[in-house]
Design a protein around this motif. Structure first.
Motif, short mmCIF file in Angstrom:
data_model
loop_
_atom_site.label_atom_id
_atom_site.label_comp_id
_atom_site.label_asym_id
_atom_site.label_seq_id
_atom_site.Cartn_x
_atom_site.Cartn_y
_atom_site.Cartn_z
N SER A 247 22.97 52.51 63.20
CA SER A 247 23.91 52.41 62.09
C SER A 247 23.99 50.99 61.53
O SER A 247 24.52 50.76 60.46
N VAL A 248 23.46 50.01 62.30
CA VAL A 248 23.40 48.61 61.85
C VAL A 248 22.00 48.08 62.13
O VAL A 248 21.53 48.16 63.27
N ASP A 249 21.34 47.57 61.10
CA ASP A 249 19.97 47.07 61.23
C ASP A 249 19.96 45.55 61.04
O ASP A 249 20.44 45.05 60.02
N THR A 250 19.41 44.83 62.01
CA THR A 250 19.33 43.38 61.87
C THR A 250 18.28 42.97 60.83
O THR A 250 18.32 41.84 60.32
N ILE A 251 17.34 43.88 60.54
CA ILE A 251 16.17 43.59 59.70
C ILE A 251 15.50 42.29 60.18
O ILE A 251 15.06 41.45 59.39
N ASP A 252 15.43 42.13 61.49
CA ASP A 252 14.88 40.89 62.05
C ASP A 252 13.38 40.73 61.80
O ASP A 252 12.86 39.62 61.88
N TRP A 253 12.69 41.83 61.46
CA TRP A 253 11.26 41.72 61.16
C TRP A 253 11.01 40.95 59.86
O TRP A 253 9.89 40.49 59.60
N GLN A 254 12.06 40.78 59.04
CA GLN A 254 11.94 39.98 57.81
C GLN A 254 12.11 38.48 58.08
O GLN A 254 12.09 37.68 57.16
N LYS A 255 12.31 38.13 59.34
CA LYS A 255 12.46 36.73 59.78
C LYS A 255 13.63 36.01 59.08
O LYS A 255 13.46 34.90 58.56
N PRO A 256 14.82 36.61 59.10
CA PRO A 256 15.97 35.93 58.50
C PRO A 256 16.40 34.74 59.36
O PRO A 256 16.07 34.68 60.55
N SER A 257 17.15 33.82 58.79
CA SER A 257 17.70 32.73 59.57
C SER A 257 18.75 33.31 60.53
O SER A 257 19.31 34.38 60.26
N PRO A 258 19.01 32.62 61.63
CA PRO A 258 20.05 33.11 62.56
C PRO A 258 21.38 33.36 61.85
O PRO A 258 22.04 34.37 62.10
N GLU A 259 21.77 32.45 60.96
CA GLU A 259 23.04 32.60 60.25
C GLU A 259 23.06 33.87 59.40
O GLU A 259 24.04 34.63 59.40
N LYS A 260 21.94 34.13 58.72
CA LYS A 260 21.87 35.33 57.87
C LYS A 260 21.90 36.60 58.70
O LYS A 260 22.57 37.58 58.35
N LEU A 261 21.19 36.59 59.83
CA LEU A 261 21.16 37.77 60.70
C LEU A 261 22.56 38.06 61.25
O LEU A 261 23.03 39.21 61.23
N ILE A 262 23.22 37.01 61.74
CA ILE A 262 24.57 37.18 62.31
C ILE A 262 25.54 37.68 61.25
O ILE A 262 26.33 38.61 61.51
N ASN A 263 25.51 37.09 60.06
CA ASN A 263 26.42 37.51 58.99
C ASN A 263 26.16 38.96 58.59
O ASN A 263 27.12 39.70 58.31
N ARG A 264 24.92 39.36 58.58
CA ARG A 264 24.59 40.74 58.23
C ARG A 264 25.18 41.71 59.26
O ARG A 264 25.83 42.69 58.90
N VAL A 265 24.96 41.43 60.53
CA VAL A 265 25.45 42.32 61.58
C VAL A 265 26.98 42.33 61.61
O VAL A 265 27.60 43.40 61.66
N MET A 266 27.60 41.16 61.57
CA MET A 266 29.06 41.09 61.69
C MET A 266 29.75 41.70 60.47
O MET A 266 30.89 42.15 60.56
N GLY A 267 29.06 41.74 59.35
CA GLY A 267 29.64 42.37 58.16
C GLY A 267 29.59 43.88 58.22
O GLY A 267 30.30 44.55 57.46
N LYS A 268 28.77 44.42 59.10
CA LYS A 268 28.60 45.87 59.19
C LYS A 268 29.04 46.47 60.53
O LYS A 268 29.13 47.69 60.66
N VAL A 269 29.28 45.62 61.53
CA VAL A 269 29.57 46.13 62.87
C VAL A 269 30.84 46.96 62.87
O VAL A 269 31.77 46.72 62.11
N HIS A 270 30.88 47.98 63.74
CA HIS A 270 32.01 48.92 63.78
C HIS A 270 32.06 49.56 65.16
O HIS A 270 31.11 49.45 65.95
#
Length: 320
Positions: A247-270
């Motif tokens: 239900s939450v995808d880090t999309i880490d294969w796109q090589k996001p910065s740590p800050e972007k990955l964390i913000n993405r997950v924390m904005g969608k976590v439930h």
């Protein structure tokens, strides 16, 4: 005559003993000491039975969902009156913080429903799970395992069978660290395009190599890239595997910065989130802060089996 006199004396003595004012005071004292205590205990038990119902929770059945396919059930809560009374009787008053709970199982379980994919856990369960799909990224695994150990977190690693065959030492390292192992196919194909025999072979071979290398038996199947059809889910179920997505995808294969990955997950976590990740540089660099922030939201992190189980996450107060 002497016998009659003796009996009379005994009767008079007995009458004097019973009617002695000191005896009467003693017996009365005993009554007044014991009766209120018994009455108070009965009153407290009745109060626990009545007020305790306000804190009970009905169990929630597993169900089909038009969007999320299958939603697992969640245990309810019932008050253990006897155990609660034991904790409260010293103070002699009702205290909701001292209530003792028993979990109550729902009537409908995941196993009662037709095989379908699962995208998330129960929405009332304050827990998330990391789904870590492994078919590459060996150089980042050790660091991720160290971070998980630092935070005492168990994740679910879904291993490609071919990868396990080529990297038995790393596969065993993951298992020995206490993480859950799942099936991620043998050659990472698009499962949606495979025939039934090919689907069966991908799942079977992976189960066999994981068990041969690690001794672990898998319970869950994660289709590569999320591609599946009903037949894939049914064949996985025939191997006693549930099919899980995310239900939450880090999309880490796109090589996001740590800050972007964390913000993405924390904005969608439930509650009940299944968080998809891989052993990438982005995830390895983000994992420490990601775990800290998720726990800061008072969410536990457990394996897929922990998260999809009906067992409740109990507050610290309830566990005392």
């Amino acid at each position: 005559m002497r016998k009659i006199v003796l009996i009379s004396a005994l009767l008079i003595g007995a009458w004097l003993t019973v009617n002695n004012p000191f005896s009467h005071t003693y017996v009365t004292g005993l009554k007044t000491e014991t009766m209120p205590v018994a009455g108070q205990e009965h009153s407290l038990i009745a109060e626990i039975e009545t007020k305790g119902k306000e804190y009970e929770v009905e169990p929630s059945n597993a169900r089909k969902d038009p969007v999320w396919k299958l939603i697992p059930g969640y245990n309810g809560l019932k008050i253990d009156v006897k155990a609660s009374h034991e904790k409260m009787k010293k103070d002699g008053k009702f205290d909701p913080d001292k209530l003792v709970y028993q979990e109550v199982s729902p009537e409908v379980h995941l196993s009662d429903l037709p095989p379908m994919a699962i995208y998330k856990g129960h929405p009332e369960k304050p827990m998330v799970s990391f789904i870590i799909n492994v078919a590459w990224g060996n150089e980042y695994l050790s660091g991720m395992l160290a971070t998980l150990k630092k935070h005492n977190v168990k994740a679910s690693f879904f291993l490609e069978g071919r990868w396990v065959k080529n990297n038995p030492g790393l596969a065993k390292m993951i298992a020995d660290a206490g993480h859950e192992l799942g099936n991620h196919s043998f050659t990472h194909p698009n499962m949606k395009q495979l025939s039934a025999p090919a689907i069966n072979e991908e799942i079977r071979k992976t189960n066999e190599v994981i068990e041969a290398v690690t001794g672990a038996q898998t319970k869950w199947f994660a289709p590569p890239s999320g591609y599946y059809k009903d037949e894939v889910v049914e064949i996985a179920a025939a191997h006693k595997l549930g099919t899980v997505m995310w239900s939450v995808d880090t999309i880490d294969w796109q090589k996001p910065s740590p800050e972007k990955l964390i913000n993405r997950v924390m904005g969608k976590v439930h509650n009940g989130a299944l968080i998809l990740m891989h052993p990438t540089e982005s995830t390895a660099a983000s994992l420490d802060q990601l775990i800290t922030q998720i726990k800061g939201k008072e969410l536990q992190i457990g394996t897929v089996s922990d998260m999809l189980s009906e067992k409740r996450v109990m507050s610290k107060k309830m566990q005392e």
